[in-house]
Design an enzyme around this catalytic site. Sequence first.
Site: not given
Ligand code: CO
Length: 288
Positions: A177, A207, A239
């Site tokens: 993530h 991210e 995602h």
């Molecule tokens: Co997220």
Amino acid sequence: MKMSFKVNVLILFVMLVAGTACIGSKEKKQEMKEGILLVTFGSSYPGPKATFANIENEIRKQHPNTDLYWAYTSRIIRKILKKRGEVLLSPEEALNKMKAEGYTQIKLQSLHIIPGTEYNDLKETLNTFLKANPTITAQLGTPLMQSDKDMNSLADCMVTAFNKEKEEGEAVLFMGHGTHHAANERYARFQKILTPKAENFFVGTVEASPTLDDIEAKLKKTGIKTVTLTPLMSVAGDHASNDMAGEEADSWKSVLEARGYTVKIVLKGLGDYNDVVDIWINHLDAIK
Ligand code: CO
């Protein structure tokens, strides 16, 4: 069938005694009632549902006599699910529900991957709850990639799983993530632990850093042209389905295909691997 008055009285007497015994044991139970609270970000996708069921199943196998509760930290996901008629509680709501049901010992297990913002928010929620409820004992089990030992175990699980999955001379790209929290360094640390075990496994994030460009630069040097993409997340949700495997031009799949790679997808969350779930269970069992 007709019963005599004597038999009826006897049955009534037995029921009364049994009833009293039940109340007695219930009172004793209320003195120390233990429950497990599993806390995840949550997902509104169908795949993760099966993954959460698998995690629950694995935990039940090892804790058959402890009641299990779930909490989702994501407000947005709880809202989406509520519209579908599925009521998921926040950690705070779940703790209060368990309190109302008489639990005195609560073991919370974070199903997060790194000790980032969500894990620390959960810690704070728990501390606030404990201050308001000093008679309740509750502790929080650490996330998946807490220690180097955890990451070593996780690396072994992934090497075993993906050496079966991929062909010789192919690479595996993990999509973590990523966060602006300092715990983002876990991804680079995991890469360091992973590389000696499997040199063509690369760890990126959606991210934060390492980015896809960061890991593609390393991939390029190997000359490998076929890659497997898989999430380094508890579940293969939004995602994984969109940012990783989606058809839009900016997904990892599309970007890599545009750069000449053949891309394979493994849409599985870490919670789908029982040996990975064991790492979380070890953290749960480490709670006193
Ligand atoms: Co997220």
